[in-house]
Motif scaffolding. Sequence first.
Motif, PDB file in Angstrom:
ATOM      1  N   GLN A   1      -2.178  26.028  14.403  1.00  0.00           N
ATOM      2  CA  GLN A   1      -1.846  26.717  12.838  1.00  0.00           C
ATOM      3  C   GLN A   1      -1.449  25.358  12.237  1.00  0.00           C
ATOM      4  OE1 GLN A   1      -2.087  29.754  11.860  1.00  0.00           O
ATOM      5  NE2 GLN A   1      -1.376  28.810   9.887  1.00  0.00           N
ATOM      6  N   MET A   2      -0.685  24.408  12.750  1.00  0.00           N
ATOM      7  CA  MET A   2      -0.291  23.098  12.204  1.00  0.00           C
ATOM      8  C   MET A   2      -1.463  22.396  11.521  1.00  0.00           C
ATOM      9  SD  MET A   2       2.614  21.795  14.485  1.00  0.00           S
ATOM     10  CE  MET A   2       2.884  20.305  13.709  1.00  0.00           C
ATOM     11  N   LEU A   3      -2.390  22.279  12.406  1.00  0.00           N
ATOM     12  CA  LEU A   3      -3.703  21.434  12.062  1.00  0.00           C
ATOM     13  C   LEU A   3      -4.551  22.320  10.942  1.00  0.00           C
ATOM     14  CD1 LEU A   3      -6.171  19.325  12.550  1.00  0.00           C
ATOM     15  CD2 LEU A   3      -6.813  20.785  14.523  1.00  0.00           C
ATOM     16  N   ILE A   4      -4.583  23.581  11.149  1.00  0.00           N
ATOM     17  CA  ILE A   4      -5.175  24.372   9.839  1.00  0.00           C
ATOM     18  C   ILE A   4      -4.400  23.981   8.484  1.00  0.00           C
ATOM     19  CG2 ILE A   4      -6.006  26.509   8.866  1.00  0.00           C
ATOM     20  CD1 ILE A   4      -6.454  27.275  12.139  1.00  0.00           C
ATOM     21  N   ASN A   5      -3.028  24.279   8.563  1.00  0.00           N
ATOM     22  CA  ASN A   5      -2.527  24.129   7.409  1.00  0.00           C
ATOM     23  C   ASN A   5      -2.365  22.862   7.157  1.00  0.00           C
ATOM     24  OD1 ASN A   5      -1.506  26.582   7.766  1.00  0.00           O
ATOM     25  ND2 ASN A   5       0.293  26.038   8.887  1.00  0.00           N
ATOM     26  N   ALA A   6      -2.244  21.583   7.715  1.00  0.00           N
ATOM     27  CA  ALA A   6      -2.495  20.298   7.334  1.00  0.00           C
ATOM     28  C   ALA A   6      -3.879  20.114   6.760  1.00  0.00           C
ATOM     29  CB  ALA A   6      -2.103  19.306   8.547  1.00  0.00           C
ATOM     30  N   ASN A   7      -4.842  20.456   7.086  1.00  0.00           N
ATOM     31  CA  ASN A   7      -6.241  20.454   6.746  1.00  0.00           C
ATOM     32  C   ASN A   7      -6.552  21.003   5.182  1.00  0.00           C
ATOM     33  OD1 ASN A   7      -9.051  19.101   7.089  1.00  0.00           O
ATOM     34  ND2 ASN A   7      -9.529  21.586   6.988  1.00  0.00           N
ATOM     35  N   ASN A   8      -5.707  22.344   5.188  1.00  0.00           N
ATOM     36  CA  ASN A   8      -5.735  23.114   3.713  1.00  0.00           C
ATOM     37  C   ASN A   8      -5.242  22.056   2.990  1.00  0.00           C
ATOM     38  OD1 ASN A   8      -7.483  25.238   5.187  1.00  0.00           O
ATOM     39  ND2 ASN A   8      -5.665  26.264   5.578  1.00  0.00           N
ATOM     40  N   THR A   9      -3.754  21.640   3.200  1.00  0.00           N
ATOM     41  CA  THR A   9      -3.086  20.879   2.284  1.00  0.00           C
ATOM     42  C   THR A   9      -3.786  19.550   1.884  1.00  0.00           C
ATOM     43  OG1 THR A   9      -1.308  21.755   3.517  1.00  0.00           O
ATOM     44  CG2 THR A   9      -0.713  19.927   2.007  1.00  0.00           C
TER      45      THR A   9
ATOM     46  N   GLN B   1       0.408  10.650   0.093  1.00  0.00           N
ATOM     47  CA  GLN B   1       0.818  11.875   0.814  1.00  0.00           C
ATOM     48  C   GLN B   1      -0.529  12.196   1.446  1.00  0.00           C
ATOM     49  OE1 GLN B   1       1.335  15.103  -1.793  1.00  0.00           O
ATOM     50  NE2 GLN B   1       1.692  16.791  -0.055  1.00  0.00           N
ATOM     51  N   ILE B   2      -1.704  11.838   1.093  1.00  0.00           N
ATOM     52  CA  ILE B   2      -3.015  11.915   1.968  1.00  0.00           C
ATOM     53  C   ILE B   2      -2.832  11.266   3.204  1.00  0.00           C
ATOM     54  CG2 ILE B   2      -5.254  11.552   1.846  1.00  0.00           C
ATOM     55  CD1 ILE B   2      -5.351  11.963  -0.976  1.00  0.00           C
TER      56      ILE B   2
ATOM     57  N   VAL C   1      -1.214  12.981  10.409  1.00  0.00           N
ATOM     58  CA  VAL C   1      -0.900  14.290  11.304  1.00  0.00           C
ATOM     59  C   VAL C   1      -1.801  14.903  11.817  1.00  0.00           C
ATOM     60  CG1 VAL C   1       0.359  16.593  11.399  1.00  0.00           C
ATOM     61  CG2 VAL C   1       1.378  14.663  10.259  1.00  0.00           C
ATOM     62  N   ILE C   2      -3.130  15.082  11.138  1.00  0.00           N
ATOM     63  CA  ILE C   2      -4.308  15.601  11.587  1.00  0.00           C
ATOM     64  C   ILE C   2      -4.877  14.906  12.677  1.00  0.00           C
ATOM     65  CG2 ILE C   2      -6.538  16.081  10.680  1.00  0.00           C
ATOM     66  CD1 ILE C   2      -5.370  16.834   8.016  1.00  0.00           C
ATOM     67  N   LYS C   3      -5.008  13.530  12.456  1.00  0.00           N
ATOM     68  CA  LYS C   3      -5.450  12.650  13.492  1.00  0.00           C
ATOM     69  C   LYS C   3      -4.762  12.880  14.814  1.00  0.00           C
ATOM     70  CE  LYS C   3      -8.379   9.642  12.653  1.00  0.00           C
ATOM     71  NZ  LYS C   3      -9.985   9.667  12.821  1.00  0.00           N
TER      72      LYS C   3
ATOM     73  N   MET D   1     -14.740  19.987  10.147  1.00  0.00           N
ATOM     74  CA  MET D   1     -14.244  20.022   8.671  1.00  0.00           C
ATOM     75  C   MET D   1     -13.372  18.736   8.414  1.00  0.00           C
ATOM     76  SD  MET D   1     -12.934  24.113   8.683  1.00  0.00           S
ATOM     77  CE  MET D   1     -12.088  23.844   7.081  1.00  0.00           C
ATOM     78  N   VAL D   2     -12.753  18.415   9.388  1.00  0.00           N
ATOM     79  CA  VAL D   2     -11.768  17.180   9.382  1.00  0.00           C
ATOM     80  C   VAL D   2     -12.638  16.002   9.082  1.00  0.00           C
ATOM     81  CG1 VAL D   2     -10.160  15.659  10.372  1.00  0.00           C
ATOM     82  CG2 VAL D   2      -9.999  18.103  10.630  1.00  0.00           C
ATOM     83  N   ILE D   3     -13.837  15.877   9.647  1.00  0.00           N
ATOM     84  CA  ILE D   3     -14.722  14.601   9.538  1.00  0.00           C
ATOM     85  C   ILE D   3     -15.255  14.709   8.067  1.00  0.00           C
ATOM     86  CG2 ILE D   3     -16.923  13.646  10.364  1.00  0.00           C
ATOM     87  CD1 ILE D   3     -16.305  14.619  13.036  1.00  0.00           C
TER      88      ILE D   3
END
Length: 783
Positions: free
Chosen positions: A111-119, A131-132, A138-140, A161-163
């Motif tokens: 959930q944190m990964l999804i939220n962080a990626n969305n943010t 901020q990015i 965090v995502i890495k 998606m992260v890539i």
Amino acid sequence: MSVNDYTPNDNLYKIFNSPESLREIPQLLTYINQYKNDLNDSINQDIVQFKQSNSKELSDNLDYLIKLIKRVKSNASTTQQSIESMTKSIQDLDRYKKNLVLSMTILKRLQMLINANNTLMETIPSRDYKQILSLLSVIKELLIYFKPYKSIDEINQLNLMVISTQNKLVDDIFIDFEEFSGVPNQDDEQLVYGCQILELIDVKYKDKLLSWFYNLQLKEHKSIFNNLDEAGSLDNLNRRYIYFNNTLKLVRSKYIKIFPSDWHIDLELTKLFCKLTKQDLINLVSASARIDSKVLLDGLMTTLDFEKSLNDTFKTEEFTQLVSSVFEPSLIIWVNEQETLLNSKMMEFMAISQLPTEFNVNTNAELLTVLKVNSVPNIANSSTELFKTFQKILTQILRLSDGEILIDLCKLFIKYLYDFHNKILFPLVPKNADDFTRSNGTDTLKYLTMLLNTGDYMVNNIDDLSDKFKAVIKEEYKNKLPSLDKVKDVYYTLITKAVTNLLAKISNDSKLCWRQFLNVDWSNLETINDVSGYMVDLKQVLVEQNLKIILPLVIRESYVRNFNDRLVEMLLNTITNNLRYIKPISILGVEQILLDVTSLKSLALEFPIYADPNLDETRIHQSKLYQKFVNNQFHYLESLLKLLLVPTSPMEGMIASYFELIGDKSIRNFIKVLNLKDIDKTSQQTYINNFKLQLNIDDGGTLISHSPLLFNLEDEEDQIISTTVSTMNSPTPELRSPKILPTKINNFEKNLRELALNSENHVSKLNENFKNFGKFFRKDNNE
């Protein structure tokens, strides 16, 4: 009471309570022995009985113990099974709990990964790289956690998606840098975070960004200073460095803040520039068939100054010889041009007088006045100038290199050290004694002492030069440096020649004195004087005409001592050899010569005081070593003269006096004494036989091999030859000049002699006296 506390004394005192009881000792010993045997039997019986009864009991106890152990093991196994049965459900419950916690953690982090990626996707358009960077970090970190679960489609899809997001970020950051390089309107801080984002995503993006940035900064530089245009030539090397300094100044003022400080973009850009410049210079140097020395040196000096400024700017030594090493192989061009410089210097030296200008006087009196007033060292003017030139050249090369080129420079210096000797100094050495008769005596002394001092100066400076080369050259080349010992030996030989010719000059000046000596009728002398006329004149020749000028002109005290030692030896040998010409000699004659020798000895002890031109005849304390030397040397002559006073008969007495006064066992020296005593040849054999006999009987090991003075006395055969030669040249016999030490002159030196002399003759035209003195220096190739 224990056994350890028992003492038999008390019982013994009771048993033997009187002297009469001692008679019962045999009965007591018998009783004690019997009691001991009974005790031993009782103990042995008890041991056997114990062993028999204890074996059965031990066996029973062992069986019981085994059964007990088996029962305990059985009970333990039963207990374990009971416990496992009781805790099985608890273990299952614990495992369920762990799986549940793991699942909750995975879901929470997912959930944190999804939220962080969305943010992150929402933040990217804002270009808020700070901020990015935080979100991407965090995502890495979360992606690393989910790496084992990439086989799950949902996780893999999220990773893709992260890539994609990272790729979008990379493109945006590069675009922002391109816009900033055109018109700086971005926030410097945001671009710094952008750099950190690139480094976080992949270090290759950092390298790509820096490569783009460095190429952008050096683009115009590469275009302007290429090897195809004049701007890229060695002549414009300084412009190249100035242009880069301006670029570096711009980078440090405009761009340094948009990159992380630990990237050191100014330092890395400078290293890249040096690398490119070095390659350009390699191409330039290799492509040029002939490089002008001035252009080469100017370029090298400019490069060295540039490297130094970079080291000072960045507080490092990384740039030392980073670019300038390109010039190392070409430095031989510069060294070759130094040969032209040194050759021109040599021509200048040959066109000027070697004496200090203060010594341009014609008489001893004038020169003595100069010596009293001035303390100018009598060294060839050109010798100091030569080493100044050497030092200047060496200083220049050390700014350029401390490598292999120093070997070539050392060889060049050696060549011109030889040339300086062969062309400038060696032609000033007199050829033979006849030169003294044709030359001005004052000039002779000035030039010979100048040669001595200059030779010493050259030797010392050659040593310093050798030490300097060894100290500055790189360690790997030290063993390849050529030795300067051979050229130093050339100047040692020059010193020897100067001293020998000074002595020869004194010998030549004193010929008239010795003619007076030979003209005295020593066999019929009627009276004895305090000092003979020839000795008065000899003192005048020694002191006024020579020593008062020579010794102050000699700089080093050790050479003053050496010269005085050799002068004493020469005077003694001269007197001794002249004794051969005055046979027979009377007792009064020998006594007069003894008085003259004593007077000469007193003078010899005073030789060193004349080294001070302002001494004004004041007597000073002499070195004890020198006094001892003079006393020893004169002792040999005084002993010989005393022996001449001894009557030839009786023969044994004369021979005994020889052993006592001369103190050697040389038959040849003894024959020389017989000749001096004018004993005819037919009688000499008897003396010789008696000499051998007494030598075999009386020699107790105290006699030396030969007396130094008599060793230098010429044999009768030498006397005949000397007399014949002297008769051909003068009505009276003369002493030959002291023997010049042999020195081998190679053909190269002989060929250079004429060139040196022609130049020196220009100098000799200063005045008429100098013209006459020029004959003294003239050399030819027919030696």
